[in-house]
Design an enzyme around this catalytic site. Structure first.
Site, PDB file in Angstrom:
ATOM      1  N   TRP A 101       8.729 -42.814  41.986  1.00 31.64           N
ATOM      2  CA  TRP A 101       8.908 -41.360  41.846  1.00 31.64           C
ATOM      3  C   TRP A 101       7.824 -40.763  40.966  1.00 31.64           C
ATOM      4  O   TRP A 101       7.307 -39.677  41.243  1.00 31.64           O
ATOM      5  CB  TRP A 101      10.302 -41.025  41.318  1.00 31.64           C
ATOM      6  CG  TRP A 101      11.373 -41.412  42.295  1.00 31.64           C
ATOM      7  CD1 TRP A 101      12.384 -42.308  42.090  1.00 31.64           C
ATOM      8  CD2 TRP A 101      11.544 -40.925  43.647  1.00 31.64           C
ATOM      9  NE1 TRP A 101      13.151 -42.409  43.230  1.00 31.64           N
ATOM     10  CE2 TRP A 101      12.675 -41.581  44.190  1.00 31.64           C
ATOM     11  CE3 TRP A 101      10.849 -40.017  44.442  1.00 31.64           C
ATOM     12  CZ2 TRP A 101      13.124 -41.348  45.493  1.00 31.64           C
ATOM     13  CZ3 TRP A 101      11.291 -39.786  45.735  1.00 31.64           C
ATOM     14  CH2 TRP A 101      12.419 -40.441  46.240  1.00 31.64           C
ATOM     15  N   ASP A 171      11.158 -35.809  34.713  1.00 26.90           N
ATOM     16  CA  ASP A 171      12.069 -35.895  35.851  1.00 26.90           C
ATOM     17  C   ASP A 171      13.256 -36.746  35.400  1.00 26.90           C
ATOM     18  O   ASP A 171      13.106 -37.942  35.141  1.00 26.90           O
ATOM     19  CB  ASP A 171      11.333 -36.559  37.027  1.00 26.90           C
ATOM     20  CG  ASP A 171      12.243 -36.856  38.223  1.00 26.90           C
ATOM     21  OD1 ASP A 171      13.455 -36.610  38.150  1.00 26.90           O
ATOM     22  OD2 ASP A 171      11.710 -37.346  39.243  1.00 26.90           O
ATOM     23  N   LYS A 195      22.010 -37.461  42.360  1.00 26.15           N
ATOM     24  CA  LYS A 195      22.163 -38.782  41.766  1.00 26.15           C
ATOM     25  C   LYS A 195      23.422 -38.801  40.899  1.00 26.15           C
ATOM     26  O   LYS A 195      24.330 -39.554  41.157  1.00 26.15           O
ATOM     27  CB  LYS A 195      20.934 -39.146  40.926  1.00 26.15           C
ATOM     28  CG  LYS A 195      19.628 -39.064  41.699  1.00 26.15           C
ATOM     29  CD  LYS A 195      19.510 -40.129  42.788  1.00 26.15           C
ATOM     30  CE  LYS A 195      18.507 -39.810  43.887  1.00 26.15           C
ATOM     31  NZ  LYS A 195      17.115 -39.762  43.484  1.00 26.15           N
TER      32      LYS A 195
HETATM   33  C1  LIG Z   1      15.885 -39.439  44.079  1.00 28.73           C
HETATM   34  C2  LIG Z   1      14.831 -39.107  43.128  1.00 28.73           C
HETATM   35  C3  LIG Z   1      13.839 -38.164  43.424  1.00 28.73           C
HETATM   36  C4  LIG Z   1      13.749 -37.469  44.770  1.00 28.73           C
HETATM   37  O1  LIG Z   1      14.758 -36.557  44.902  1.00 28.73           O
HETATM   38  P1  LIG Z   1      14.806 -35.561  46.162  1.00 28.73           P
HETATM   39  O2  LIG Z   1      15.857 -34.602  45.739  1.00 28.73           O
HETATM   40  O3  LIG Z   1      15.185 -36.393  47.343  1.00 28.73           O
HETATM   41  O4  LIG Z   1      13.479 -34.952  46.309  1.00 28.73           O
HETATM   42  C5  LIG Z   1      12.901 -37.871  42.456  1.00 28.73           C
HETATM   43  N1  LIG Z   1      12.931 -38.466  41.264  1.00 28.73           N
HETATM   44  C6  LIG Z   1      13.868 -39.392  40.936  1.00 28.73           C
HETATM   45  C7  LIG Z   1      13.847 -40.009  39.581  1.00 28.73           C
HETATM   46  C8  LIG Z   1      14.842 -39.725  41.853  1.00 28.73           C
HETATM   47  O5  LIG Z   1      15.774 -40.637  41.520  1.00 28.73           O
END
Ligand SMILES: *Cc1c(COP(=O)(O)O)cnc(C)c1O
Length: 361
Positions: A101, A171, A195
């Protein structure tokens, strides 16, 4: 009705109380004769839902008044572009690469400026967090970027990097609301909610007010300009109304269950059950350096791919879903987010004990 223990990394388990409440309100939301999916995003009823959601997440995270909370679409991946578009005044940023990511975010940022990878754990399949106490941060860098909990590899920053005075962008998708955090240490924090918080299709960005600028990179789409969203209270266009509504319910559930300190205590207790077993097992082993282990995503292996596949199949038959590791790394992964009850982790550990007895040669 029978529910499984769902160890999915995302979309993932949600609190049953929340699902039940949403089901009860499906046909007639609080006497208005329609569901939240059917109501105008300009209605008083919906304004109340989004206002309450914002107030509750502010309480949960003690978000200071000089930070905006935006409810946006496009997922976390869309913010990979929004971050450089809104912040790259000098067209330079430092990224710490701790997994896929973070790598994807860095690649996206490269479309807009110079990206300097100041640390990486790619050399050991992202199984640790690099030492970030003295990184070669550029003097003219607009920000330093991290992915705080690495969903696929199961690592988590236990201390934030020394950014040498530069803005920190994080993030937090897979650790969002799993524990208290000090928002003042960040310029921007964002998380895709599917998540640990809610249904897919919504990302919540918490942004320091002075970073919500009129001057963004030329060509930035109106929708990706944070100022557009901030000026319109996340209602510039039709937002993901239903996801905002469910997140609001999850925020209330968190508040009613002791808030984020209590959630952290429970999460650490659940993770310890699993890690303690992994540390004592002769068949299974964790893949992450101990001091960098995530409390949310726990990857493990037997070292034998066939046995891994057997484990995944048999655990599924026993009512535990989605224990297969990410397609790029194999093995197993148990995501044990806020809504995973302790009983789910206990069941997993006792299943692993059993499996070990039967399969250890
Ligand atoms: C799942 C995830 C993403 C991507 O998320 P989307 O909503 O599918 O774009 C980005 N960063 C992390 C840390 C993730 O776990």
């Amino acid at each position: 009705m029978s529910r499984v223990y769902n160890f999915s990394a995302g979309p993932a388990v949600l609190p049953e109380e929340v699902l039940k409440e949403a089901a009860e309100e499906m046909m007639d939301y609080r006497g208005c004769g329609m569901s939240v999916m059917e109501m105008s995003h300009r209605s008083k009823m919906f304004q109340q839902i989004i206002d309450d959601a914002e107030a509750d997440i502010r309480t949960l995270l003690s978000i200071p008044d000089n930070y905006k909370v935006l409810f946006l679409q496009g997922g976390a991946s869309q913010q990979f572009a929004a971050v450089p578009m809104n912040l790259m005044v000098n067209k330079k940023a430092c990224y710490i690469q701790t997994g896929q990511w973070a790598k994807k975010a860095a690649q996206e940022a490269k479309l807009y400026g110079d990206v300097h990878i100041v640390a990486s754990s790619e050399d050991k399949t992202y199984s640790y967090i690099p030492d970030c106490s003295d990184l070669p941060i550029d003097d003219d860098a607009d920000y330093v970027y991290i992915c705080e909990n690495n969903t696929i590899y199961g690592t988590k920053y236990k201390t934030l990097p020394n950014t040498k005075g530069k803005l920190l962008v994080s993030d937090v998708s897979s650790c969002f609301l799993s524990e208290p955090m000090d928002i003042t240490k960040y310029g921007v924090v964002y998380g895709g909610v599917q998540k640990n918080v809610g249904p897919a299709g919504l990302v919540i960005s918490i942004i320091r007010e002075d970073l919500i600028r009129d001057e963004v990179l030329p060509g930035t789409p109106t929708m990706l300009k944070w100022k557009t969203q901030a000026d319109n209270g996340s209602l510039y266009n039709t937002p993901n109304c239903y996801a905002i509504y469910i997140c609001g319910k999850v925020f209330k559930w968190l508040l009613n269950n002791g808030g984020l300190s209590e959630m952290q205590r429970k999460n650490e207790e659940k993770a310890a059950l699993l890690y303690d077993f992994l540390d004592s097992s002769k068949l299974f082993k964790g893949t992450v350096r101990k001091e960098d282990r995530s409390v949310m995503n726990v990857p493990f292996i037997t070292g034998d791919e066939e046995l891994d596949a057997k484990f995944v199949a048999e655990s599924k038959a026993a009512g535990m879903e989605n224990l297969k590791g990410h397609r790029t790394v194999g093995g197993m992964r148990a995501s044990i987010y806020n809504a995973m009850p302790k009983a789910g982790v206990e069941k997993l550990v006792s299943f692993m004990e059993d499996f070990e007895k039967k399969n250890l040669k």
